[in-house]
Structures are given as C-alpha cells and as structure tokens.
Design a protein around this motif. Structure first.
Motif, PDB file in Angstrom:
ATOM      1  N   GLN A  12      43.177  18.162  17.659  1.00  0.00           N
ATOM      2  CA  GLN A  12      43.888  17.551  18.775  1.00  0.00           C
ATOM      3  C   GLN A  12      44.469  18.591  19.726  1.00  0.00           C
ATOM      4  OE1 GLN A  12      42.596  14.102  18.364  1.00  0.00           O
ATOM      5  NE2 GLN A  12      44.342  14.116  19.722  1.00  0.00           N
ATOM      6  N   PHE A  13      44.781  19.759  19.215  1.00  0.00           N
ATOM      7  CA  PHE A  13      45.338  20.819  20.059  1.00  0.00           C
ATOM      8  C   PHE A  13      44.266  21.776  20.563  1.00  0.00           C
ATOM      9  CE2 PHE A  13      49.383  19.633  17.955  1.00  0.00           C
ATOM     10  CZ  PHE A  13      50.151  19.459  19.102  1.00  0.00           C
ATOM     11  N   LEU A 237      41.995  11.316  19.124  1.00  0.00           N
ATOM     12  CA  LEU A 237      43.096  10.401  19.428  1.00  0.00           C
ATOM     13  C   LEU A 237      43.468  10.550  20.895  1.00  0.00           C
ATOM     14  CD1 LEU A 237      45.269   8.383  18.462  1.00  0.00           C
ATOM     15  CD2 LEU A 237      46.718  10.367  17.938  1.00  0.00           C
ATOM     16  N   CYS A 238      43.399   9.445  21.627  1.00  0.00           N
ATOM     17  CA  CYS A 238      43.634   9.476  23.077  1.00  0.00           C
ATOM     18  C   CYS A 238      44.674   8.423  23.474  1.00  0.00           C
ATOM     19  CB  CYS A 238      42.336   9.197  23.835  1.00  0.00           C
ATOM     20  SG  CYS A 238      40.983  10.321  23.472  1.00  0.00           S
ATOM     21  N   LYS A 258      51.032   9.490  18.749  1.00  0.00           N
ATOM     22  CA  LYS A 258      50.338   9.621  20.027  1.00  0.00           C
ATOM     23  C   LYS A 258      51.141  10.452  21.020  1.00  0.00           C
ATOM     24  CE  LYS A 258      48.074   6.201  21.869  1.00  0.00           C
ATOM     25  NZ  LYS A 258      47.708   4.855  22.387  1.00  0.00           N
ATOM     26  N   SER A 259      52.453  10.275  21.008  1.00  0.00           N
ATOM     27  CA  SER A 259      53.289  11.023  21.949  1.00  0.00           C
ATOM     28  C   SER A 259      53.207  12.523  21.692  1.00  0.00           C
ATOM     29  CB  SER A 259      54.746  10.551  21.859  1.00  0.00           C
ATOM     30  OG  SER A 259      55.332  10.920  20.609  1.00  0.00           O
ATOM     31  N   SER A 264      44.593  13.106  26.742  1.00  0.00           N
ATOM     32  CA  SER A 264      44.381  12.095  27.777  1.00  0.00           C
ATOM     33  C   SER A 264      43.052  11.387  27.549  1.00  0.00           C
ATOM     34  CB  SER A 264      44.385  12.740  29.163  1.00  0.00           C
ATOM     35  OG  SER A 264      43.201  13.502  29.363  1.00  0.00           O
ATOM     36  N   THR A 265      42.964  10.170  28.047  1.00  0.00           N
ATOM     37  CA  THR A 265      41.725   9.425  27.925  1.00  0.00           C
ATOM     38  C   THR A 265      40.590  10.141  28.644  1.00  0.00           C
ATOM     39  OG1 THR A 265      43.043   7.399  27.887  1.00  0.00           O
ATOM     40  CG2 THR A 265      40.682   7.148  28.208  1.00  0.00           C
ATOM     41  N   GLU A 266      40.891  10.752  29.767  1.00  0.00           N
ATOM     42  CA  GLU A 266      39.862  11.492  30.497  1.00  0.00           C
ATOM     43  C   GLU A 266      39.317  12.639  29.657  1.00  0.00           C
ATOM     44  OE1 GLU A 266      37.946  14.551  32.412  1.00  0.00           O
ATOM     45  OE2 GLU A 266      40.072  14.855  31.963  1.00  0.00           O
ATOM     46  N   CYS A 267      40.191  13.374  28.976  1.00  0.00           N
ATOM     47  CA  CYS A 267      39.725  14.471  28.112  1.00  0.00           C
ATOM     48  C   CYS A 267      38.851  13.939  26.985  1.00  0.00           C
ATOM     49  CB  CYS A 267      40.915  15.235  27.537  1.00  0.00           C
ATOM     50  SG  CYS A 267      41.642  16.435  28.663  1.00  0.00           S
TER      51      CYS A 267
END
Length: 339
Positions: A12-13, A237-238, A258-259, A264-267
């Motif tokens: 995720q990172f 996870l977006c 999620k926070s 982002s959804t775009e990513c």
C-alpha cells in the motif's frame, strides 16, 4: 504464496508508476462497472488512448450517462457508449452478450471490474447468493460468452492479442474453502446456500476473489491455444465505493484502515490499465497471471500445486454445469476451445 498483513501494508505504501499507455486506435474496449470508482477511473485512462469504441457496461442508465459525460469532460473523448448490464440477473448478461454478437463488432479489451461487498445474506431473482452471482457466476458467464468474440478478433487481425482482465484482490490470500466445498455435488450450490453462507458472510467478498483467481486460471487454460490473454489484477485497497454497505464495528475499522492505508482510486485504476495494455514487451507472460504492482506474482497457495489444480478443476466443472443450465452456449464454447 502466503501474503501477510505486513506485506499488504508494504504494498500500500509502494508508489504506483505512471499509467501505461498504448495506441488503441480502431480497437474496441469494454469496461464493466464503468460508472464509478476503479471502473470509471480506468475508463478515463483508456479513453485518453482514443479507442475506436469504448463501451461502458453499467447497471444504471442515469449513472452510466453521468459517467459518459464525465469521461468526455475530463478526457475529450466523446464516442463512449452506454450499454446496460445487471450482473444480478442472468437474463441481463444474456441480453448484453446477444447485443454484442449482433452489434459489437470486434472486441480487443474487456475489463471485468464490477463487484459488490456485503455482509448480509440475500439472494437474487435467479436464486443465488447475491455476492456469488455478481462477483463470480455472472461475471464468469459474461467472460465465457464474450470469449469467442475476442478469439475471432485475433483471427481477423493477425498480431493482435486481445485481453480479458478479471479484477481481483489480494484478499484472496486470506481465505480458504474447507474440503466440504470440493466434495460437494456442486461447489457453487453449497457456497450459495444459506447454511454455508450466513456464518461466512464477513469473508464472502474475499471468497469471491479466491473464486475469481481460480476462474482466471481455468479460462486462461481453456484459451491457451488462442492469442487471447486472460489475467487477474489486484488494484489494492483504494478509496472507492466498494465497502459502502459495511456497517457497525466493521465499518469503523475499515474506515480507519482506509484513512491510513488506502491509495486513491485513480492510482488503483492504473493497475487495471496495466493488466489491459501493459507488459507489451512480453504479453504472453501475463497469461493466467495474478498481477500486482505492474508485475506477475504467485497467487494464494490454495490455488497452487496438485491440490490447487484439483480444486480448480472441480470448481470449473461445477461452474460450467451451472452456467450451461442457464445458456447452452457455455458448454459449446468450452467444447470448442477444449479440442
């Protein structure tokens, strides 16, 4: 492979590279679930590549039209088409496939993105547990019915390698099915049953992604002698609408995770685009592959080895049995490419 939560956090990172690009001039692209979230962002990226036809398969006329307007406003692409598709109804899948057979022409890229996540047990008008039908049975049904069009496109256009992308998830690593599923007269009927489902609805979305991984492997095997490339991809996870129906403590925990971790959804959508047009230096490497972070990764151990193959073959046999009862073309398609 087993994927730990720490590995998930690491992913995720990890920065997602710039979106891959390709020349889609004259090609036909279909994105399922294109009106929101990952599907919409993926559609925008593909629209910027100026395909000959770009079909948005959506359940809602209103939301689909809004998505087309947004695509035109943000990308300048004004030729997108809205085709209605409700994966909670087999009749809708049949109507969509029939329409494509009559009007669709060539088919170069399919992104099977639509999915739901719910903890509540409910059934569709077809009598199947809703998540199982939407995420698996109907999605698989659509892919099978469209497969001949992908193959035909390759035959008529030498050198073209159409792609079928099943959107998956790393969550498939975190569930297994018990042996009773693979010993049942029909695995999908057992998985759909209230007795089996209710205690497991908290993990039903993850189970659907495990089934999707098995399906991708089976469909890729079926089409191995064709130019069509089938794969599954993990967007990570977006900040999408997927978990909008989650409630209670689970919703609070999900919101907190999620926070901190969600991209982002775009990513996330860039990974869908990679599965659809990336890896052009060696596209055959992507056949039947589980893709993550623009690369091929080993899927869950539950899908691998001799035991994994036995499970996959059982699920494939039972899936084809179920779908053939809905539409006899499924059996014909499987027999055609099994020769």
């Amino acid at each position: 492979m087993k994927k730990s939560f720490l590995a998930f956090i690491r992913d995720q990172f990890t920065a997602i590279p710039l979106v891959p690009t390709a020349d889609l001039t004259g090609l036909t692209v279909l994105v399922v679930g294109a009106n929101t979230g990952l599907g919409l962002e993926c559609t925008k990226h593909l629209a910027r590549m100026k395909p000959g036809r770009l079909i948005l398969a959506c359940r809602s006329q209103q939301r689909g039209e809004a998505a087309i307007a947004q695509v035109k406003e943000e990308t300048g692409y004004g030729a997108a088409e809205l085709w209605l598709l409700d994966l909670a109804q087999f009749t809708s899948v049949i109507a969509f496939a029939d329409r494509f057979e009559k009007d669709g022409g060539r088919l170069d890229i399919v992104v099977a993105n639509a999915a739901i996540a719910t903890e509540e047990y409910d059934t569709t008008s077809d009598g199947w547990e809703t998540t199982l039908q939407v995420n698996n049975l109907s999605t698989d049904f659509l892919c099978l019915l469209l497969a001949p069009r992908l193959v035909e496109t390759a035959k008529k256009n030498p050198g073209v390698k159409p792609r079928l992308v099943v959107v998956g998830s790393e969550t498939h690593f975190w569930v297994d099915f018990p042996d009773e599923v693979y010993k049942a007269p029909n695995a999908f009927e057992l998985i759909s049953s209230k007795e089996f489902s209710v205690p497991r609805m908290g993990s039903r979305y993850m189970e659907s992604k495990l089934l999707g991984t098995f399906f991708t492997q089976s469909l890729a095997e079926l089409l191995k002698d064709t130019p069509v490339i089938v794969n599954t991809v993990n967007p990570g996870l977006c900040h999408s609408e997927l978990l909008r129906d989650t409630t209670g403590v689970r919703a609070l925990v999900t919101s907190l995770i999620k926070s901190i971790l969600a991209r982002s959804t775009e990513c996330g959508s860039r990974q869908l685009v990679y599965a659809a047009v990336g890896g052009s230096d060696d596209p055959d490497r992507l056949r039947g592959a589980y893709l993550n972070l623009y690369g091929v990764e080993e899927p869950s151990d539950h899908t691998l080895g001799e035991d994994g193959k036995e499970r996959r073959d059982k699920l494939w046999k039972d899936l084809i049995y179920v779908l053939t009862k809905v539409d006899g073309r499924v059996k014909d398609i499987v027999q055609e490419y099994s020769r």
